[in-house]
Design an enzyme around this catalytic site. Structure first.
Site, PDB file in Angstrom:
ATOM      1  N   GLY A 224      45.225 -16.147  18.581  1.00 17.31           N
ATOM      2  CA  GLY A 224      46.679 -15.835  18.238  1.00 17.31           C
ATOM      3  C   GLY A 224      47.013 -15.938  16.823  1.00 17.31           C
ATOM      4  O   GLY A 224      46.242 -15.731  16.128  1.00 17.31           O
ATOM      5  N   ASN A 225      48.331 -15.960  16.521  1.00 14.12           N
ATOM      6  CA  ASN A 225      48.567 -15.993  15.071  1.00 14.12           C
ATOM      7  C   ASN A 225      49.882 -17.035  14.845  1.00 14.12           C
ATOM      8  O   ASN A 225      50.325 -17.856  15.692  1.00 14.12           O
ATOM      9  CB  ASN A 225      49.116 -14.749  14.380  1.00 14.12           C
ATOM     10  CG  ASN A 225      50.376 -14.030  15.455  1.00 14.12           C
ATOM     11  OD1 ASN A 225      51.298 -14.718  15.316  1.00 14.12           O
ATOM     12  ND2 ASN A 225      49.934 -13.331  16.150  1.00 14.12           N
ATOM     13  N   ARG A 226      50.133 -17.261  13.619  1.00 14.03           N
ATOM     14  CA  ARG A 226      51.087 -18.287  13.062  1.00 14.03           C
ATOM     15  C   ARG A 226      52.556 -17.854  13.221  1.00 14.03           C
ATOM     16  O   ARG A 226      53.572 -18.535  12.860  1.00 14.03           O
ATOM     17  CB  ARG A 226      50.845 -18.779  11.810  1.00 14.03           C
ATOM     18  CG  ARG A 226      49.276 -19.443  11.554  1.00 14.03           C
ATOM     19  CD  ARG A 226      49.483 -20.077  10.131  1.00 14.03           C
ATOM     20  NE  ARG A 226      49.377 -19.104   9.156  1.00 14.03           N
ATOM     21  CZ  ARG A 226      50.106 -19.467   8.071  1.00 14.03           C
ATOM     22  NH1 ARG A 226      50.728 -20.716   7.977  1.00 14.03           N
ATOM     23  NH2 ARG A 226      50.357 -18.592   6.881  1.00 14.03           N
ATOM     24  N   SER A 227      52.985 -16.594  13.755  1.00 14.43           N
ATOM     25  CA  SER A 227      54.298 -16.413  13.669  1.00 14.43           C
ATOM     26  C   SER A 227      55.198 -17.312  14.570  1.00 14.43           C
ATOM     27  O   SER A 227      54.972 -17.688  15.519  1.00 14.43           O
ATOM     28  CB  SER A 227      54.498 -15.048  14.627  1.00 14.43           C
ATOM     29  OG  SER A 227      55.836 -14.822  14.613  1.00 14.43           O
ATOM     30  N   ALA A 292      54.501 -10.513  15.742  1.00 19.70           N
ATOM     31  CA  ALA A 292      53.384 -10.456  15.238  1.00 19.70           C
ATOM     32  C   ALA A 292      52.433 -10.197  16.394  1.00 19.70           C
ATOM     33  O   ALA A 292      52.107 -11.067  17.000  1.00 19.70           O
ATOM     34  CB  ALA A 292      53.043 -11.488  14.412  1.00 19.70           C
TER      35      ALA A 292
END
Ligand code: CTP
Length: 418
Positions: A224-227, A292
């Site tokens: 995943g990502n940090r959005s 994102a």
């Protein structure tokens, strides 16, 4: 202290509804943001919350009747001094008295002397909110420039639920900040910012995606990502309060309160987000892809938890669908599509050059380019960047709250809608 640094003077008007207890939390947030707050409560409000609570939280005496502080002519002094009036809750009765210009207590008298932005946050039972008298009063007040927020839908006092619930205190505080920023611009303390909450999206359907996507690797791990989703939530929140019917498709986000008056659909993977966005986009005038989106996903999902072993596992990836590209190439009546790009500059090109190239590659109508890195954009409260348009024009988006950036984006969208 420059004028822009001085604490803002806020009158917090509290009228008599059960949601008056949430005014305490709004008051705390307004003070934590560095503002001076003066509570003006109606007599009915004090049936719900004692004056001592407001006095302790604000550090100021509470005003109620016009026969208090007579030598100081308090209603005129309070109204003139205020940079913003916030009404939490604005009951049906208060909205009616405002619409008629009544001056039968300190709050309505103060409202007649105030020349600053007024943010009215309604809370009442659905029947009262939908009654033609209230509908007319709200229309009258909006025509005169009062910002009357759309209430949230949900649980009301007692067993009933529906439209009429007070939006949550963080949302109210965010709009207060937005109107203060605007008031500041209006008074010449900061660059000319247009009024952030016109009703120019009334009758429009918009879709906003927010947050990140998470692709499962095995039963416990995801890619995943940090959005945080804050920018997408701010876009949805501002659009709803400008009159749009909003579907917010949210992936993985920080622990955010859902915006009032918005249909929220939660998804996890890029393919789930694609399906939800494309489905909602069928009837939409505008789609804003603030999410994102993960470009890749693990080629296979491991049924069992991947074990540590002697070597770190190689994880083959495959491409995810590009939702934005699908939106612009889809064979459906043309709608306005807005993309977001988080970019860093390097020796090959600046953030802006990368942004222009992406706008062309993606084929959307507008692209918001955020400069990231060094703590900017991700997981922060503020945002800055550029707004690029397919016609070649570009405008800077100065550092400000995510709600302020959202307001600029909707200005550009509203200008381009047929
Ligand atoms: N986007 C999308 N679907 C994807 C990837 C991105 O809809 N699979 C959207 C994002 O929501 C955003 C815009 O495309 O509005 C740009 O996202 P970004 O990740 O910067 O684009 P990429 O195509 O992944 O560009 P890059 O080559 O820089 O990774």
């Amino acid at each position: 202290m420059t004028p822009a640094d001085r604490p803002r003077e806020i009158v917090l008007g509290v009228s008599g509804g059960i949601a008056a207890y949430k005014a305490c939390e709004v008051l705390r947030r307004l003070r934590e943001a560095g503002n001076h707050v003066q509570v003006v409560a109606t007599r009915a409000a004090l049936q719900f919350i004692g004056a001592a609570t407001f006095e302790a939280l604000s550090g100021n005496p509470v005003h109620t009747g016009v026969f208090e502080d007579v030598p100081d002519v308090a209603h005129v002094a309070l109204g003139r001094r205020a940079d913003l009036v916030v009404l939490v809750p604005a009951t049906a009765d208060l909205l009616a008295r405002m619409a008629h210009g009544r001056a039968d207590d300190m709050l309505t008298s103060t409202l007649l002397t105030a020349r600053c932005p007024v943010l009215a946050v309604p809370a009442m039972h659905t029947e009262m909110w939908e009654h033609p008298a209230t509908v007319d009063n709200v229309a009258t007040l909006r025509r005169r420039g009062t910002v009357v927020l759309e209430p949230a839908s949900g649980r009301l006092t007692g067993a009933d639920s529906g439209a009429g619930r007070l939006p949550e205190p963080p949302e109210i505080a965010e709009f207060a900040r937005l109107l203060l920023e605007w008031g500041l611009a209006d008074s010449g303390d900061a660059g000319g910012m247009p009024f952030p909450l016109p009703r120019d999206l009334e009758g429009r359907r918009v879709v906003v995606s927010a947050g990140g996507t998470a692709e499962p690797l095995d039963p416990v791990r995801t890619l995943g990502n940090r959005s945080s989703g804050r920018q997408g939530y701010a876009l949805a929140r501002v659009a709803a309060q400008r009159g749009a019917e909003v579907t917010l498709v949210a992936g993985t986000t920080a622990d955010l309160d859902p915006p009032a008056a918005v249909h929220l659909r939660r998804v996890q993977t890029t393919r789930e987000m694609r399906d939800a966005v494309i489905d909602a986009a069928k009837a939409a005038d505008v789609v804003v892809m603030a999410a994102a989106v993960s470009d890749f996903r693990p080629a296979s999902l491991s049924v069992g938890k991947i074990k540590k072993g002697d070597e770190p596992p190689a994880i083959p990836l495959e491409f995810n669908p590009d939702i934005l590209r699908e939106l612009v190439t889809e064979d459906v009546p043309r709608r306005l599509v807005v993309g977001f790009a988080a970019e860093t500059g390097d020796e090959q090109g600046s953030v802006l050059e990368y942004g222009r190239a992406k706008l062309e590659r993606k084929g959307c109508d507008l692209l918001v380019v955020n400069a990231v890195g060094a703590g900017r954009a991700f997981e922060t409260e503020d945002n800055e960047g550029w707004l690029l348009a397919a016609d070649g024009s570009s405008s800077p988006l100065p550092m400000g709250s995510k709600a302020a950036l959202a307001a600029r984006v909707w200005d550009a969208v509203a200008e381009r809608l047929p």
